[in-house]
Design an enzyme around this catalytic site. Structure first.
Site, PDB file in Angstrom:
ATOM      1  N   SER A 117      12.507   6.989   7.229  1.00 51.91           N
ATOM      2  CA  SER A 117      11.604   6.287   8.229  1.00 51.91           C
ATOM      3  C   SER A 117      12.468   5.004   8.437  1.00 51.91           C
ATOM      4  O   SER A 117      11.713   4.205   8.023  1.00 51.91           O
ATOM      5  CB  SER A 117      10.451   6.633   8.713  1.00 51.91           C
ATOM      6  OG  SER A 117       9.918   6.318   9.561  1.00 51.91           O
ATOM      7  N   CYS A 143       6.874  -4.409  16.157  1.00 56.25           N
ATOM      8  CA  CYS A 143       6.442  -3.194  16.453  1.00 56.25           C
ATOM      9  C   CYS A 143       5.193  -4.017  17.038  1.00 56.25           C
ATOM     10  O   CYS A 143       4.546  -4.124  16.019  1.00 56.25           O
ATOM     11  CB  CYS A 143       6.459  -2.232  15.629  1.00 56.25           C
ATOM     12  SG  CYS A 143       8.496  -1.698  14.939  1.00 56.25           S
ATOM     13  N   CYS A 175       6.801  -7.118   6.812  1.00 53.99           N
ATOM     14  CA  CYS A 175       7.183  -6.235   7.702  1.00 53.99           C
ATOM     15  C   CYS A 175       8.321  -7.814   8.596  1.00 53.99           C
ATOM     16  O   CYS A 175       6.995  -7.696   8.832  1.00 53.99           O
ATOM     17  CB  CYS A 175       7.011  -4.921   8.715  1.00 53.99           C
ATOM     18  SG  CYS A 175       8.455  -4.475   9.101  1.00 53.99           S
ATOM     19  N   SER A 214      12.155   5.882  14.644  1.00 55.94           N
ATOM     20  CA  SER A 214      10.831   5.863  15.231  1.00 55.94           C
ATOM     21  C   SER A 214      11.220   5.648  16.737  1.00 55.94           C
ATOM     22  O   SER A 214      11.857   4.401  16.916  1.00 55.94           O
ATOM     23  CB  SER A 214       9.941   5.135  14.673  1.00 55.94           C
ATOM     24  OG  SER A 214       9.891   4.957  13.383  1.00 55.94           O
ATOM     25  N   CYS A 224      -0.572   6.675   9.175  1.00 59.67           N
ATOM     26  CA  CYS A 224       0.413   5.319  10.832  1.00 59.67           C
ATOM     27  C   CYS A 224       0.455   4.389  10.773  1.00 59.67           C
ATOM     28  O   CYS A 224      -0.315   4.426  11.472  1.00 59.67           O
ATOM     29  CB  CYS A 224       1.727   6.839  10.922  1.00 59.67           C
ATOM     30  SG  CYS A 224       2.693   7.554  10.535  1.00 59.67           S
ATOM     31  N   CYS A 234       3.917   8.578   0.705  1.00 58.30           N
ATOM     32  CA  CYS A 234       4.186   7.997   1.751  1.00 58.30           C
ATOM     33  C   CYS A 234       4.226   6.335   1.397  1.00 58.30           C
ATOM     34  O   CYS A 234       2.883   5.695   0.635  1.00 58.30           O
ATOM     35  CB  CYS A 234       2.716   7.571   3.191  1.00 58.30           C
ATOM     36  SG  CYS A 234       3.585   6.640   3.914  1.00 58.30           S
ATOM     37  N   GLU A 255      10.342  -1.993   6.277  1.00 57.00           N
ATOM     38  CA  GLU A 255      11.723  -1.516   6.986  1.00 57.00           C
ATOM     39  C   GLU A 255      12.733  -0.736   5.855  1.00 57.00           C
ATOM     40  O   GLU A 255      13.278  -1.999   5.481  1.00 57.00           O
ATOM     41  CB  GLU A 255      12.213  -2.011   8.375  1.00 57.00           C
ATOM     42  CG  GLU A 255      13.770  -1.725   8.780  1.00 57.00           C
ATOM     43  CD  GLU A 255      13.830  -0.097   8.844  1.00 57.00           C
ATOM     44  OE1 GLU A 255      13.241   0.822   9.866  1.00 57.00           O
ATOM     45  OE2 GLU A 255      14.111   0.128   8.724  1.00 57.00           O
ATOM     46  N   CYS A 258       1.946  -1.425  15.163  1.00 57.91           N
ATOM     47  CA  CYS A 258       1.854  -1.003  14.217  1.00 57.91           C
ATOM     48  C   CYS A 258       0.598  -2.817  13.413  1.00 57.91           C
ATOM     49  O   CYS A 258       1.648  -3.853  14.032  1.00 57.91           O
ATOM     50  CB  CYS A 258       3.352  -1.745  13.728  1.00 57.91           C
ATOM     51  SG  CYS A 258       2.904  -0.804  11.442  1.00 57.91           S
ATOM     52  N   GLU A 299       1.107  -1.187  -0.071  1.00 54.67           N
ATOM     53  CA  GLU A 299      -0.504  -0.190  -0.076  1.00 54.67           C
ATOM     54  C   GLU A 299       1.279   0.997  -0.014  1.00 54.67           C
ATOM     55  O   GLU A 299       1.682   1.544   0.588  1.00 54.67           O
ATOM     56  CB  GLU A 299      -0.836  -0.186   1.017  1.00 54.67           C
ATOM     57  CG  GLU A 299      -1.621  -1.306   1.132  1.00 54.67           C
ATOM     58  CD  GLU A 299      -2.584  -1.258   2.162  1.00 54.67           C
ATOM     59  OE1 GLU A 299      -4.024  -1.400   2.501  1.00 54.67           O
ATOM     60  OE2 GLU A 299      -2.475  -0.962   3.741  1.00 54.67           O
TER      61      GLU A 299
END
Ligand code: SAH
Length: 364
Positions: free
Chosen positions: A215, A136, A132, A238, A357, A125, A184, A139, A112
């Protein structure tokens, strides 16, 4: 016997894979390699420049778009190569104008990307991996298994798609790019750097690196490498806590990459690039909402020149994490400002379509 729909899908997928393996994606070739190709088929080297321009600057999805290339050469190119351009499979628009794209990749996987409009800028973005591998806890993308890294062209194409949407729907140019989608970026370093090179090059999109922010969860070794490579784009980390035990409880990767190592890497990065780092920070009820947490952040910010973005939390499911109160946010802001640290509060955008986010999870 009539094959089932699933079997048919499987056959189509296999055919695509065979086709892709048989013919290389031309965008994996450098300009020099395309020159070599044209020389090898007895054509003029300058043809390579024309094709390269179509592939990157003009984002051609098909060899037939290359109208200044002869029909015979286009036919030969089609026999030898493919262009695995991404396809925006599904587009959702939020009541605040944010657009979320479900992007289909050549092998059927999906990522996405999000267009975020504000009065002063339009930000893309974008994702760097399918799924991933980090865990985290707050998330939504972390719930998806990491399938693979995105190729440089797949990263580039997300920017192109959002640039086109920006011009079509807002009649404004795309101004900023943030690597804050799925994945990441520092675990897909080479491809991300190659994509950024193309995005910033006059032979590509010609967007200034100053308008790009990468990021990261904060992988010390790779942050040092970015410093050594003297990258020209911005870095956001982050952080979410400046106390190891708390950071590890929400971001398990911190166990292997403690804050001291992160700071050490950021010192190197700053000495090489002379750029400020941005810390992204969510404040959760009962996790990092004490004055002691804010004071630890202030101390952390004093080591390397930094500013702080306090990001509004976007709930993802069971309510395990909750946004801290306005009073707590004010306490953080007050302490940071008193220490002369620039702090911005980033309100969520696109929440109603799960585009904010940490909400990207291929739900659509
Ligand atoms: N892997 C990179 C980029 C993807 S996440 C990174 O960790 O930075 C982009 C940003 O969204 C990060 O700052 C991340 O911590 C934050 N984020 C993740 N989930 C969130 C959520 N549910 N609400 C608000 N921010 C979130």
């Amino acid at each position: 016997m009539i094959p089932s729909l699933e079997a048919l899908k499987c056959i189509i997928y296999l055919c695509r894979m065979i086709e892709t393996v048989a013919r290389k994606d031309i965008r994996q070739l450098s300009l020099e390699q395309i020159v070599e190709y044209f020389v090898s088929i007895g054509d003029k080297p300058f043809r390579a420049k024309q094709v390269y321009e179509w592939l990157w600057k003009k984002s051609a999805k098909d060899f037939d778009q290359m109208t200044n290339i002869s029909l015979a050469t286009r036919k030969r190119l089609k026999e030898d190569f493919v262009i695995n351009h991404i396809a925006v499979d599904h587009m959702q628009r939020s009541s605040d104008g944010t657009i979320k794209n479900a992007v289909k990749l050549f092998d059927g996987l999906t990522v996405e990307s999000v267009l975020i409009p504000t009065d002063s800028r339009i930000t893309a973005c974008i994702s760097s991996q399918v799924g991933c591998s980090l865990d985290c806890h707050f998330c939504a993308t972390a719930r998806l298994k990491r399938m693979r890294n995105l190729n440089p062209d797949e990263i580039y194409d997300q920017v192109v798609a959002i640039k086109e949407q920006s011009e079509t729907f807002f009649e404004r140019p795309l101004t900023n790019i943030v690597f804050m989608g799925m994945g990441e970026p520092l675990l897909n370093y080479n491809n991300v750097i190659e994509a950024i090179d193309k995005i910033t090059s006059p032979r590509g999109l010609g967007i200034s690196p100053k308008r790009i922010t990468l990021s990261t969860v904060g992988i010390p070794k790779m942050i040092k490498k970015m410093g050594d490579d003297e990258v020209k784009f911005n870095l956001a980390v982050s952080l979410h806590s400046a106390i190891d035990s708390i950071r590890s409880s929400v971001m398990p990767m911190n166990l292997k990459n403690p804050l001291e190592d992160l700071l050490d890497a950021l010192r190197c990065w700053h000495s090489k690039t002379k750029r400020k780092v941005t810390y992204e920070y969510v404040v959760w009820k009962g996790v990092n909402d004490r004055e002691e947490d804010a004071r630890a952040l202030v101390r952390f910010c004093k080591v390397v020149p930094a500013k702080v973005n306090l990001i509004e939390y976007n709930p993802i499911d069971d309510g395990a994490y909750q946004q801290a109160s306005e009073e707590v946010m004010e306490m953080y802001t007050r302490l940071l400002e008193k220490a002369d640290i620039v702090v911005n509060i980033r309100r969520s955008r696109g929440k109603d379509i799960d585009a904010a986010c940490g909400q990207l999870a291929n739900k659509s």
